[in-house]
Design a protein around this motif. Structure first.
Motif, PDB file in Angstrom:
ATOM      1  N   SER A  86       0.809  -1.220   0.000  1.00  0.00           N
ATOM      2  CA  SER A  86       0.000   0.000   0.000  1.00  0.00           C
ATOM      3  C   SER A  86       0.836   1.261   0.000  1.00  0.00           C
ATOM      4  CB  SER A  86      -0.901   0.034   1.239  1.00  0.00           C
ATOM      5  OG  SER A  86      -1.850  -0.982   1.192  1.00  0.00           O
ATOM      6  N   ALA A  90      -5.511   4.794   2.185  1.00  0.00           N
ATOM      7  CA  ALA A  90      -6.596   4.752   1.201  1.00  0.00           C
ATOM      8  C   ALA A  90      -6.398   3.643   0.156  1.00  0.00           C
ATOM      9  CB  ALA A  90      -6.709   6.108   0.497  1.00  0.00           C
ATOM     10  N   THR A  91      -5.228   3.054   0.099  1.00  0.00           N
ATOM     11  CA  THR A  91      -4.945   2.046  -0.922  1.00  0.00           C
ATOM     12  C   THR A  91      -5.891   0.842  -0.876  1.00  0.00           C
ATOM     13  OG1 THR A  91      -2.624   2.725  -1.039  1.00  0.00           O
ATOM     14  CG2 THR A  91      -3.156   0.559  -1.911  1.00  0.00           C
ATOM     15  N   PRO A  92      -6.194   0.256   0.289  1.00  0.00           N
ATOM     16  CA  PRO A  92      -7.102  -0.906   0.274  1.00  0.00           C
ATOM     17  C   PRO A  92      -8.453  -0.597  -0.386  1.00  0.00           C
ATOM     18  CG  PRO A  92      -5.965  -0.797   2.363  1.00  0.00           C
ATOM     19  CD  PRO A  92      -5.638   0.479   1.625  1.00  0.00           C
ATOM     20  N   ALA A  93      -9.027   0.568  -0.122  1.00  0.00           N
ATOM     21  CA  ALA A  93     -10.305   0.932  -0.748  1.00  0.00           C
ATOM     22  C   ALA A  93     -10.138   1.093  -2.257  1.00  0.00           C
ATOM     23  CB  ALA A  93     -10.857   2.209  -0.123  1.00  0.00           C
ATOM     24  N   ARG A  94      -9.014   1.650  -2.685  1.00  0.00           N
ATOM     25  CA  ARG A  94      -8.762   1.796  -4.124  1.00  0.00           C
ATOM     26  C   ARG A  94      -8.608   0.427  -4.790  1.00  0.00           C
ATOM     27  NH1 ARG A  94      -4.822   6.149  -2.495  1.00  0.00           N
ATOM     28  NH2 ARG A  94      -6.048   8.055  -2.605  1.00  0.00           N
ATOM     29  N   ALA A  96      -9.931  -2.402  -3.696  1.00  0.00           N
ATOM     30  CA  ALA A  96     -11.260  -3.025  -3.709  1.00  0.00           C
ATOM     31  C   ALA A  96     -12.092  -2.484  -4.869  1.00  0.00           C
ATOM     32  CB  ALA A  96     -11.966  -2.785  -2.376  1.00  0.00           C
ATOM     33  N   ALA A  97     -12.042  -1.183  -5.105  1.00  0.00           N
ATOM     34  CA  ALA A  97     -12.786  -0.585  -6.217  1.00  0.00           C
ATOM     35  C   ALA A  97     -12.269  -1.103  -7.556  1.00  0.00           C
ATOM     36  CB  ALA A  97     -12.685   0.942  -6.154  1.00  0.00           C
ATOM     37  N   ARG A 100     -13.546  -4.682  -8.029  1.00  0.00           N
ATOM     38  CA  ARG A 100     -14.958  -4.677  -8.433  1.00  0.00           C
ATOM     39  C   ARG A 100     -15.107  -4.260  -9.887  1.00  0.00           C
ATOM     40  NH1 ARG A 100     -15.498  -2.378  -3.415  1.00  0.00           N
ATOM     41  NH2 ARG A 100     -15.666  -0.305  -4.304  1.00  0.00           N
ATOM     42  N   VAL A 111      -6.346  -6.953   4.998  1.00  0.00           N
ATOM     43  CA  VAL A 111      -5.401  -5.871   5.260  1.00  0.00           C
ATOM     44  C   VAL A 111      -4.520  -6.282   6.430  1.00  0.00           C
ATOM     45  CG1 VAL A 111      -5.148  -3.452   5.923  1.00  0.00           C
ATOM     46  CG2 VAL A 111      -7.021  -4.135   4.404  1.00  0.00           C
ATOM     47  N   THR A 124      -6.795  -8.320   9.276  1.00  0.00           N
ATOM     48  CA  THR A 124      -8.255  -8.359   9.245  1.00  0.00           C
ATOM     49  C   THR A 124      -8.715  -9.798   9.110  1.00  0.00           C
ATOM     50  OG1 THR A 124      -8.365  -8.089   6.851  1.00  0.00           O
ATOM     51  CG2 THR A 124      -8.452  -6.080   8.181  1.00  0.00           C
TER      52      THR A 124
END
Length: 139
Positions: A86, A90-94, A96-97, A100, A111, A124
């Motif tokens: 990462s 904010a990298t994990p959300a990016r 995940a997006a 998807r 994570v 996690t």
């Protein structure tokens, strides 16, 4: 900065394995590998594979530090285990997006934080199992 200290011995402290996505590469390029004495510590990749129970040699690593998250796209394949380094919180959300958007929505995403720190390490929990097969989106 190195030129200002020409002729002197210099010590550089870095965490993890400096030759694996670390400062070691930049130093080797700047002064020559033969002038370095590197004392590595296990990298975050080694710690992550140990915590996940994944063989290091079977796990591809993609660094998003200083790179566009789309860099990850080339490594995405069904059934592949990936470790993604990462750039920030904010990298994990990016990631995940991106998963998807590329049709990998049901993928397990975990994570890992503060690897190697005995009092602060965090992993996690695994996501619940999903049913069905994934159909990748057409780019």
């Amino acid at each position: 900065m190195l030129a200002a200290h020409a002729g002197r011995r210099i010590a550089v402290l870095a965490s993890g394995d400096p030759m694996f996505h670390g400062v070691g590469r930049a130093l080797a390029d700047a002064v020559g590998a033969e002038r370095l004495r590197v004392l590595p510590h296990p990298s975050s990749v080694s710690y992550a594979c140990a915590r996940l129970g994944w063989p290091l040699e079977d796990t591809e690593t993609v660094s998003l530090v200083g790179r566009d998250p789309d860099t990850l796209t080339a490594a995405l394949h069904d059934g592949r285990r990936l470790l993604v380094l990462s750039a920030d919180a904010a990298t994990p959300a990016r990631v995940a997006a991106l998963l998807r958007g590329r049709g990998y929505g049901p993928s397990a995403l975990r994570v890992l934080e503060q690897l190697g720190h005995p009092d602060r390490e965090r992993l996690t929990p695994p996501p619940p199992p999903t049913r069905g097969t994934r159909r990748p989106a057409t780019p």
